[in-house]
Design an enzyme around this catalytic site. Structure first.
Site, PDB file in Angstrom:
ATOM      1  N   SER A   1      22.690  43.280 -30.149  1.00  0.00           N
ATOM      2  CA  SER A   1      23.433  43.671 -28.947  1.00  0.00           C
ATOM      3  C   SER A   1      24.571  44.596 -29.371  1.00  0.00           C
ATOM      4  O   SER A   1      25.082  44.486 -30.495  1.00  0.00           O
ATOM      5  CB  SER A   1      24.022  42.430 -28.271  1.00  0.00           C
TER       6      SER A   1
ATOM      7  N   TYR B   1      28.850  34.762 -29.907  1.00  0.00           N
ATOM      8  CA  TYR B   1      27.697  35.629 -29.609  1.00  0.00           C
ATOM      9  C   TYR B   1      27.859  36.971 -30.323  1.00  0.00           C
ATOM     10  O   TYR B   1      26.937  37.434 -31.000  1.00  0.00           O
ATOM     11  CB  TYR B   1      27.597  35.828 -28.092  1.00  0.00           C
TER      12      TYR B   1
ATOM     13  N   THR C   1      23.778  46.479 -21.577  1.00  0.00           N
ATOM     14  CA  THR C   1      23.572  45.510 -20.499  1.00  0.00           C
ATOM     15  C   THR C   1      22.269  45.800 -19.762  1.00  0.00           C
ATOM     16  O   THR C   1      22.001  46.926 -19.354  1.00  0.00           O
ATOM     17  CB  THR C   1      24.791  45.458 -19.560  1.00  0.00           C
TER      18      THR C   1
ATOM     19  N   ILE D   1      13.382  40.784 -21.662  1.00  0.00           N
ATOM     20  CA  ILE D   1      13.127  41.798 -22.681  1.00  0.00           C
ATOM     21  C   ILE D   1      11.849  41.476 -23.474  1.00  0.00           C
ATOM     22  O   ILE D   1      11.009  42.358 -23.698  1.00  0.00           O
ATOM     23  CB  ILE D   1      14.364  41.911 -23.598  1.00  0.00           C
TER      24      ILE D   1
HETATM   25  N1  LIG Z   1      19.903  40.731 -21.006  1.00  0.00           N
HETATM   26  C1  LIG Z   1      20.877  41.466 -21.518  1.00  0.00           C
HETATM   27  O1  LIG Z   1      21.696  42.099 -20.802  1.00  0.00           O
HETATM   28  C2  LIG Z   1      20.997  41.587 -23.024  1.00  0.00           C
HETATM   29  C3  LIG Z   1      21.956  42.448 -23.553  1.00  0.00           C
HETATM   30  C4  LIG Z   1      22.071  42.583 -24.933  1.00  0.00           C
HETATM   31  C5  LIG Z   1      21.222  41.852 -25.756  1.00  0.00           C
HETATM   32  N2  LIG Z   1      20.327  41.005 -25.227  1.00  0.00           N
HETATM   33  C6  LIG Z   1      19.488  40.228 -26.140  1.00  0.00           C
HETATM   34  O2  LIG Z   1      18.125  40.401 -25.797  1.00  0.00           O
HETATM   35  C7  LIG Z   1      17.401  39.217 -26.125  1.00  0.00           C
HETATM   36  C8  LIG Z   1      16.563  38.758 -24.928  1.00  0.00           C
HETATM   37  O3  LIG Z   1      17.375  38.606 -23.840  1.00  0.00           O
HETATM   38  P1  LIG Z   1      16.779  38.243 -22.412  1.00  0.00           P
HETATM   39  O4  LIG Z   1      17.925  38.399 -21.488  1.00  0.00           O
HETATM   40  O5  LIG Z   1      15.520  38.982 -22.154  1.00  0.00           O
HETATM   41  O6  LIG Z   1      16.483  36.689 -22.656  1.00  0.00           O
HETATM   42  P2  LIG Z   1      15.581  35.659 -21.876  1.00  0.00           P
HETATM   43  O7  LIG Z   1      16.348  34.394 -21.880  1.00  0.00           O
HETATM   44  O8  LIG Z   1      15.104  36.222 -20.592  1.00  0.00           O
HETATM   45  O9  LIG Z   1      14.327  35.529 -22.820  1.00  0.00           O
HETATM   46  C9  LIG Z   1      14.395  34.910 -24.057  1.00  0.00           C
HETATM   47  C10 LIG Z   1      13.188  33.989 -24.223  1.00  0.00           C
HETATM   48  O10 LIG Z   1      13.378  33.294 -25.459  1.00  0.00           O
HETATM   49  C11 LIG Z   1      12.938  31.953 -25.284  1.00  0.00           C
HETATM   50  N3  LIG Z   1      13.635  31.121 -26.257  1.00  0.00           N
HETATM   51  C12 LIG Z   1      14.922  30.651 -26.191  1.00  0.00           C
HETATM   52  N4  LIG Z   1      15.188  29.882 -27.259  1.00  0.00           N
HETATM   53  C13 LIG Z   1      14.049  29.874 -28.016  1.00  0.00           C
HETATM   54  C14 LIG Z   1      13.701  29.268 -29.240  1.00  0.00           C
HETATM   55  N5  LIG Z   1      14.562  28.491 -29.917  1.00  0.00           N
HETATM   56  N6  LIG Z   1      12.449  29.462 -29.730  1.00  0.00           N
HETATM   57  C15 LIG Z   1      11.556  30.219 -29.055  1.00  0.00           C
HETATM   58  N7  LIG Z   1      11.828  30.830 -27.886  1.00  0.00           N
HETATM   59  C16 LIG Z   1      13.063  30.656 -27.370  1.00  0.00           C
HETATM   60  C17 LIG Z   1      13.312  31.620 -23.867  1.00  0.00           C
HETATM   61  O11 LIG Z   1      12.490  30.539 -23.383  1.00  0.00           O
HETATM   62  C18 LIG Z   1      13.041  32.931 -23.135  1.00  0.00           C
HETATM   63  O12 LIG Z   1      11.716  32.960 -22.617  1.00  0.00           O
HETATM   64  C19 LIG Z   1      18.431  38.207 -26.617  1.00  0.00           C
HETATM   65  O13 LIG Z   1      18.494  38.248 -28.038  1.00  0.00           O
HETATM   66  C20 LIG Z   1      19.728  38.730 -26.035  1.00  0.00           C
HETATM   67  O14 LIG Z   1      20.858  38.338 -26.801  1.00  0.00           O
HETATM   68  C21 LIG Z   1      20.184  40.846 -23.880  1.00  0.00           C
END
Ligand SMILES: NC(=O)c1ccc[n+]([C@@H]2O[C@H](COP(=O)([O-])OP(=O)(O)OC[C@H]3O[C@@H](n4cnc5c(N)ncnc54)[C@H](O)[C@@H]3O)[C@@H](O)[C@H]2O)c1
Length: 264
Positions: free
Chosen positions: A132, A145, A177, A23
């Site tokens: 989320s 979470y 999702t 994202i």
């Molecule tokens: N993927 C899904 O289905 C989904 C659904 C609902 C919400 N979300 C939310 O969307 C957001 C992104 O999700 P994603 O799946 O793209 O995640 P992702 O893990 O692909 O990307 C997150 C990035 O954050 C970085 N990161 C992690 N901890 C860190 C920290 N302490 N400091 C700096 N950077 C840090 C990671 O290295 C990674 O590059 C999250 O908040 C997640 O809860 C995702």
């Protein structure tokens, strides 16, 4: 031109959690497309962004030390590692601390650092937190979470009220999702007949599906929008949980009514 009314050209938007190919990366790419200047931060040095741990205020401050003038923030960092899926009765304080830090504390840190820069420069701005839909509802086996995302939504509203008089808007996007590589099997999981049946738009989302609403909230088109939660979930929260794959309540028996409405 609508691009001019959006006002994103040249805007410096800090994106925390910019790497990972999910994202955050989708948001950075769309901001570039809009002519903005995203300033990406990630804890992973492999990702090619500024490196900082969003749980550590000094680390985020150091990563942005050379930048005084910013226009906004998108806080993306978050998630629930598979090892932290637990029944409510099995959770540990260590596990809760880890998940709350990853999702909530990081959001407070990013917001503090960027909002202070906006206030010091006397600039208006826009902040978007990635939450989320589980923070609006529940997540069986993911209580920390869901609770942390609910807290991010609450934090968003409080910050919107406090910062509004300074011209700083704060909103959240409650994501459903999304298919990202982070579901680390190598490629995003494909939509199955089951996902198609229970999601009103018949598919899981993409990072671009989240980036679009985020850009809207960052833009001047949302000039009167603050303290809001925009769901980007393909309609998932609009659909009652007791519907079956035919979109009928699970308690509707086989028979004339079901046959008339579904054809089977
Ligand atoms: N993927 C899904 O289905 C989904 C659904 C609902 C919400 N979300 C939310 O969307 C957001 C992104 O999700 P994603 O799946 O793209 O995640 P992702 O893990 O692909 O990307 C997150 C990035 O954050 C970085 N990161 C992690 N901890 C860190 C920290 N302490 N400091 C700096 N950077 C840090 C990671 O290295 C990674 O590059 C999250 O908040 C997640 O809860 C995702």
């Amino acid at each position: 031109m609508i691009e001019d009314r959006m006002g994103l050209k040249g805007r410096r938007i800090v994106v925390v959690g910019a790497g990972g190919g999910g994202i955050g990366t989708g948001i950075v790419r769309m901001l570039e497309e809009a002519g903005a200047e995203p300033i990406g931060i990630d804890v992973d040095p492999q990702q090619g962004f500024r490196v900082a741990d969003a749980a550590d205020e000094a680390s985020v401050e150091a990563a942005l030390a050379d930048i005084d003038e910013v226009d906004g923030l998108v806080h993306v960092v978050g998630g629930l590692p598979t090892a932290r899926w637990d029944r409510v009765v099995d959770g540990t304080t260590e596990g809760w601390n880890e998940v709350l830090t990853r999702n909530l504390i990081t959001a407070t840190v990013s917001m503090r650092v960027v909002a202070r820069k906006l206030l010091a420069a006397g600039r208006p701005g826009s902040i978007v937190n990635i939450a989320s839909i589980v923070g609006l509802e529940s997540m069986p086996f993911g209580a920390p979470y869901a609770a942390s995302k609910a807290a991010v939504i609450s934090l968003t509203k409080t910050a919107a009220v406090e910062l509004g008089p300074h011209g700083i808007r704060v909103n959240a996007v409650a994501v459903g999702t999304v298919r990202v590589l982070q579901n680390k099997t190598g490629a995003p999981a494909l939509d199955t007949p089951e996902t198609k049946a229970v999601l009103p738009l018949a598919r899981r989302g993409t990072p671009e599906d989240v980036a679009g609403p985020v850009l809207f909230l960052l833009s001047d088109l949302a000039a009167f929008v603050t303290g809001s939660v925009l769901t980007a979930d393909g309609g998932a929260t609009a659909r009652p949980g007791y519907m079956d794959m035919d979109n009928l309540p699970v308690f509707v028996p086989a028979g004339d009514l079901r046959t008339r409405l579904t054809g089977h």
